[in-house]
Design a protein around this motif. Structure first.
Motif, PDB file in Angstrom:
ATOM      1  N   TYR A  17      -8.560  -7.330  20.643  1.00 29.70           N
ATOM      2  CA  TYR A  17      -9.100  -6.531  19.602  1.00 29.70           C
ATOM      3  C   TYR A  17      -8.775  -5.099  19.401  1.00 29.70           C
ATOM      4  O   TYR A  17      -9.358  -4.426  20.412  1.00 29.70           O
ATOM      5  N   ASN A  39       0.632  -1.267   0.202  1.00 31.33           N
ATOM      6  CA  ASN A  39      -0.001  -0.027   0.204  1.00 31.33           C
ATOM      7  C   ASN A  39       0.855   1.093   0.097  1.00 31.33           C
ATOM      8  O   ASN A  39       1.278   2.010   0.933  1.00 31.33           O
ATOM      9  N   VAL A  52       7.662  -9.589   4.008  1.00 30.80           N
ATOM     10  CA  VAL A  52       8.500 -10.369   5.319  1.00 30.80           C
ATOM     11  C   VAL A  52       8.409 -11.866   5.099  1.00 30.80           C
ATOM     12  O   VAL A  52       9.051 -12.519   5.857  1.00 30.80           O
ATOM     13  N   GLY A  53       7.489 -12.441   4.200  1.00 33.46           N
ATOM     14  CA  GLY A  53       7.619 -13.685   3.965  1.00 33.46           C
ATOM     15  C   GLY A  53       8.421 -14.127   2.903  1.00 33.46           C
ATOM     16  O   GLY A  53       8.261 -15.462   2.549  1.00 33.46           O
ATOM     17  N   MET A 108      -7.780  -4.203  10.096  1.00 35.08           N
ATOM     18  CA  MET A 108      -7.847  -5.786  10.075  1.00 35.08           C
ATOM     19  C   MET A 108      -8.882  -5.927  10.847  1.00 35.08           C
ATOM     20  O   MET A 108      -9.621  -6.974  10.384  1.00 35.08           O
ATOM     21  N   TRP A 131       8.939  -4.262   1.112  1.00 30.06           N
ATOM     22  CA  TRP A 131       9.297  -5.737   0.589  1.00 30.06           C
ATOM     23  C   TRP A 131       8.560  -6.617   1.488  1.00 30.06           C
ATOM     24  O   TRP A 131       7.579  -6.441   2.588  1.00 30.06           O
TER      25      TRP A 131
END
Ligand code: NDP
Length: 241
Positions: A179, A36, A56-57, A184, A54
């Motif tokens: 929460y 984004n 992160v996975g 999200m 980038w």
């Protein structure tokens, strides 16, 4: 000299609030993000920090990204592994992509991000790694077997890494939010959200800033004796022993 802090997913939601708190506390802050650009550019401008895109996975991308950050700002003293995603669904309907994607981004990323910085932290005799887990990694959550597994895995990782690095001035902790009012949680349907809020004794969602303050404390010199801990910040929704 100002220390360098790298916050993954540091451009939105909880991560943005963490970036902001660390800027306030005098850190040179690098905020990573996934895609984004608009949100990232806005944060770069607002907080006057550098932002880095980038995934992160992706291990190679993490290694290259951290090199860029270190070339710009110096060695990473504080790493906040905050970036995370959900791909919810009941397990009997979950496909392997939903499983793999969440484990990759939420859990594999801890190795990918922490491995390139840990040796430097040990050599310099100072480091802070703060991993953002979740209430749902502590208690489990129906519809989130993938996410609950990844977030619980973060807690085990943290405890092991804390033990390995305690005598080198490097602390490793998790913060477990309940929460929190971010994009999200905005993705949760309103009726389901009201049911969730009814289970929070404090009677409301948490604020991103309330998580950020805990992270900022753990990143500070004051928190040198806290390591391997899971700091629960959830309005008493789940009281972990
Ligand atoms: P948001 O969805 O609001 O923001 C997520 C951030 O992570 C964004 O900056 C996003 O980048 C980045 N990101 C996502 N995937 C990747 C990736 N593969 N590589 C790099 N960056 C990535 O999330 P929240 O602020 O709500 O959550 C932050 C953390 O807190 C997560 O780990 C989440 O699991 C945890 N958490 C959140 C709770 C909540 O209630 N909100 C409760 C408990 C835990 P981009 O903007 O480019 O998409």
């Amino acid at each position: 000299m100002a220390r360098t802090a790298l916050v993954t997913g540091g451009t939105r939601g909880i991560g943005k609030a963490i970036s902001e708190a660390l800027v306030r506390d005098g850190f040179k802050v690098a905020a990573n993000y996934a895609g984004n650009d608009k949100a990232a550019e806005a944060v770069a401008k607002e907080l006057k920090i550098k932002v880095y895109k980038w995934d992160v996975g992706d291990y190679e991308a993490c290694q290259a990204g951290i090199k860029r950050v270190e070339a710009d700002l110096g060695p990473v003293d504080v790493l906040v592994n905050n970036a995370g995603i959900t791909r919810d669904g009941f397990f009997h309907k979950m496909n392997v992509d939903q499983w793999r994607e969440v484990i990759r981004v939420d859990l594999d990323s801890l190795f990918y991000m922490s491995r390139p910085v840990i040796e430097g932290m040990r050599e310099r005799g100072f480091g802070r790694i703060v991993n953002i887990t979740s209430i749902n990694g502590q208690k489990g959550q129906a519809g989130q077997a993938n996410y609950s597994a990844a977030k619980a895995g973060m807690i085990g990782f943290t405890k092991a890494l804390a033990q390995e690095n305690a005598n080198k001035g490097v602390t490793v902790n998790t913060v477990a939010p309940g929460y929190i009012d971010t994009d999200m949680v905005a993705a949760v349907p309103e009726a389901a959200l009201q049911k969730i809020i009814a289970t929070i004794p404090v009677g409301r969602l948490g604020k991103a800033e309330e998580i950020a303050e805990m992270v900022a404390f753990l990143a500070s010199d004051k928190a040198g004796f806290i390591t391997g801990a899971t700091m629960t910040v959830n309005g008493a929704q789940y009281i972990a022993g």
